[in-house]
Scaffold this motif. Structure first.
Motif, PDB file in Angstrom:
ATOM      1  N   THR A   1       9.418  -3.584  10.239  1.00 13.44           N
ATOM      2  CA  THR A   1      10.672  -3.378   9.504  1.00 13.44           C
ATOM      3  C   THR A   1      11.374  -4.705   9.238  1.00 13.44           C
ATOM      4  O   THR A   1      11.934  -4.907   8.163  1.00 13.44           O
ATOM      5  N   VAL A   2      11.306  -5.601  10.195  1.00 11.76           N
ATOM      6  CA  VAL A   2      11.934  -6.915  10.023  1.00 11.76           C
ATOM      7  C   VAL A   2      11.116  -7.757   9.045  1.00 11.76           C
ATOM      8  O   VAL A   2      11.681  -8.444   8.188  1.00 11.76           O
TER       9      VAL A   2
ATOM     10  N   LYS B   1      21.162  -6.832   7.130  1.00 13.05           N
ATOM     11  CA  LYS B   1      20.307  -5.714   7.537  1.00 13.05           C
ATOM     12  C   LYS B   1      19.211  -6.190   8.503  1.00 13.05           C
ATOM     13  O   LYS B   1      18.855  -5.481   9.444  1.00 13.05           O
TER      14      LYS B   1
ATOM     15  N   ASN C   1      18.477  -4.728  12.242  1.00 13.68           N
ATOM     16  CA  ASN C   1      17.144  -4.267  12.628  1.00 13.68           C
ATOM     17  C   ASN C   1      16.626  -4.993  13.865  1.00 13.68           C
ATOM     18  O   ASN C   1      15.967  -4.392  14.708  1.00 13.68           O
TER      19      ASN C   1
ATOM     20  N   TYR D   1      15.640  -3.239  17.303  1.00 15.77           N
ATOM     21  CA  TYR D   1      14.312  -3.505  17.858  1.00 15.77           C
ATOM     22  C   TYR D   1      14.410  -3.880  19.331  1.00 15.77           C
ATOM     23  O   TYR D   1      13.599  -3.467  20.153  1.00 15.77           O
TER      24      TYR D   1
ATOM     25  N   ASP E   1      20.904   2.607  17.272  1.00 15.20           N
ATOM     26  CA  ASP E   1      20.887   2.621  15.809  1.00 15.20           C
ATOM     27  C   ASP E   1      22.144   3.302  15.274  1.00 15.20           C
ATOM     28  O   ASP E   1      22.722   4.171  15.931  1.00 15.20           O
TER      29      ASP E   1
ATOM     30  N   TYR F   1      26.164  -4.776  16.697  1.00  9.71           N
ATOM     31  CA  TYR F   1      24.861  -5.452  16.707  1.00  9.71           C
ATOM     32  C   TYR F   1      25.033  -6.931  17.042  1.00  9.71           C
ATOM     33  O   TYR F   1      24.239  -7.510  17.778  1.00  9.71           O
TER      34      TYR F   1
END
Length: 137
Positions: free
Chosen positions: A23-24, A49, A53, A57, A62, A69
């Motif tokens: 995803t990263v 974003k 992520n 991770y 989430d 974050y």
């Protein structure tokens, strides 16, 4: 007869990084390609974003606000305390990119993408390379 000139884009901005989660990796590639294409507002939004992520991770819950974050990454040592203001810059630039009518410029995008690249290199490439070399000794 028309004269057609074929142009091909140059390579994406920044360096390729190994060992990123899927995803990263896809977001980082998108940010690099967006920079190359001159989509600087998009670069800043994608970098925001990416950081979310990365936090998820590494174990952050989430669906939180971005500031959570940021706190998670700093409090758990994924971002040095002295770099907190850089992550906050990504938050404020991301908010500005979302809510202001003016587009972001190349310098803003480059600084933020460079910072994200450094964080990805430290947390995924260098730490992974170091762990591999330690395990082989």
């Amino acid at each position: 007869m028309e004269n057609h000139v074929m142009t091909t884009p140059g390579s994406a901005y920044g360096q390729s990084i190994t060992n990123l989660p899927d995803t990263v990796q896809s977001l980082y590639d998108e940010a690099r390609n967006s920079y190359q294409a001159g989509a600087f507002t998009g670069v800043i939004l994608i970098c925001r974003k990416i950081l979310a992520n990365v936090a998820v991770y590494y174990g952050a819950k989430d669906g939180q606000r971005f500031v959570k974050y940021v706190d998670y990454l700093v409090e758990n040592g994924y971002v040095p305390e002295k770099s907190r203001e850089w992550i906050d810059k990504i938050r404020t630039e991301g908010n500005s990119a979302t809510h202001d009518q003016t587009a972001k410029n190349k310098d803003d995008a480059q600084r933020i993408l460079d910072f994200v690249q450094m964080l990805l290199l430290i947390n995924f490439k260098f730490n992974s390379d170091y762990n591999i070399s330690e395990n082989n000794n």
